[in-house]
Write a protein that holds these residues in place. Structure first.
Motif, mmCIF file in Angstrom:
data_model
loop_
_atom_site.group_PDB
_atom_site.id
_atom_site.type_symbol
_atom_site.label_atom_id
_atom_site.label_comp_id
_atom_site.label_asym_id
_atom_site.label_seq_id
_atom_site.Cartn_x
_atom_site.Cartn_y
_atom_site.Cartn_z
ATOM 1 N N GLY A 1 -36.416 1.051 38.300
ATOM 2 C CA GLY A 1 -37.486 0.183 37.827
ATOM 3 C C GLY A 1 -38.869 0.791 37.887
ATOM 4 N N HIS B 1 -39.754 -1.996 32.463
ATOM 5 C CA HIS B 1 -38.681 -2.915 32.090
ATOM 6 C C HIS B 1 -38.025 -2.419 30.810
ATOM 7 C CE1 HIS B 1 -39.957 -5.872 35.092
ATOM 8 N NE2 HIS B 1 -41.194 -5.638 34.702
ATOM 9 N N ASN C 1 -45.070 -2.705 32.860
ATOM 10 C CA ASN C 1 -45.705 -3.907 33.394
ATOM 11 C C ASN C 1 -46.294 -3.547 34.751
ATOM 12 O OD1 ASN C 1 -46.538 -6.403 34.193
ATOM 13 N ND2 ASN C 1 -44.499 -7.331 34.286
ATOM 14 N N TYR D 1 -44.401 -1.101 37.210
ATOM 15 C CA TYR D 1 -42.965 -1.192 36.970
ATOM 16 C C TYR D 1 -42.635 -1.063 35.492
ATOM 17 C CZ TYR D 1 -42.988 -2.741 41.781
ATOM 18 O OH TYR D 1 -43.176 -2.802 43.130
#
Length: 292
Positions: A21, A61, A56, A59
């Protein structure tokens, strides 16, 4: 590289980033610098003409395209691991001792079939299981490999998240026939519970699940997870347990399974020497394959 012959290094970078992640965590896992890993991801996206991640904050995604690609890359990784394990298991320099530490429950219910597989692949390796619910110190080599539910913080250890496991609360059919089957969380206050390990921490965890139980509910207690599980099997009360362990035990029922579901990570941890010691690496990879 063309789209029909992808570079495995780029695909491996994609898989690690998807699982961790974040670029920093994936880079640590692969032993790369973060800029190198970032360039590999960008190169793969460029070659495939697809955007695989959305950022984001710190992190990453997966995009829809990334989610569709991931299982195929994981299949390739699994095949590569099986090939590597099969080949390395035949090496003559793999003789020696490897210590594995895990909880008592994991040692008794999860490790034996894996050790049987290890015996077939590399019979010259001696596996010693250090069963205990305390956290063994890999830095001082009390064990070579650990299975843990928390990620270690020491910089010289490598940790691989191999599974998100699921657990429920269980009691025997005989106990529930006698004491009644709880229909609400409030009903649990009228039942006997089995204490396992640090009771204060257990109560804090139960409180986080909105369970209305107190110290008085724990009518029997033990430091041993394996002993606590045997107590449950004899009808002494309610206990949480990994669903794969409970599935092998007849005569047990889940308590409020739609409301009381517990998820917890399973980390495979070793000292960084795992990269240079072939027998430790073989056992480490075998555990990851079997439990992942």
């Amino acid at each position: 590289m063309d789209q029909d012959q992808p570079d495995w290094n780029l695909l491996r970078a994609f898989e690690a980033t998807a699982q961790e992640g974040s670029l920093s965590a994936a880079a640590r896992r692969l032993g790369l610098t973060q800029p190198t890993l970032s360039r590999q991801i960008a190169a793969l996206e460029d070659r495939l003409a697809l955007m695989l991640f959305e950022r984001n904050g710190r992190y990453l995604h997966l995009t829809d395209a990334g989610r569709e690609l991931l299982p195929h890359v994981q299949d390739m990784g699994d095949a590569a691991n099986r090939l590597s394990l099969s080949a390395s298991g035949q090496q003559s320099d793999l003789a020696g001792l490897v210590r594995i530490t895990a909880s008592e429950v994991a040692s008794a219910h999860m490790l034996p079939p894996i050790l049987q597989s290890l015996r077939l692949r590399a019979p010259q390796i001696i596996a010693e299981v250090v069963a205990g619910d305390d956290i063994r110190n890999l830095m001082t080599r009390e064990a070579d490999i650990a299975l843990r539910h928390v990620r270690p913080e020491q910089p010289n250890l490598i940790a691989r998240l191999i599974a998100e496991r699921k657990g429920y609360f269980y009691a025997t059919t005989g106990y529930l026939d006698k004491r009644g089957r709880p229909e609400t969380l409030a009903d649990l206050a009228e039942h006997d519970w089995i204490g396992m390990g640090d009771l204060k921490r257990v109560l804090e965890y139960m409180f986080s699940l909105n369970l209305p139980i107190t110290e008085d509910n724990f009518r029997v207690r033990t430091e041993s997870g394996l002993v606590a599980w045997e107590m449950c099997k004899t009808g002494l009360g309610i206990i949480p347990m990994d669903e794969t362990v409970a599935a092998g035990t007849p005569g047990l029922e889940k308590i409020l399974p739609d409301e009381l579901v517990v998820t917890f990570p399973l980390w495979l941890v070793a000292h960084r020497e795992v990269h240079t010691n072939p027998r430790i690496r073989l056992v480490y990879d075998l555990l990851g394959e079997a439990l992942g």
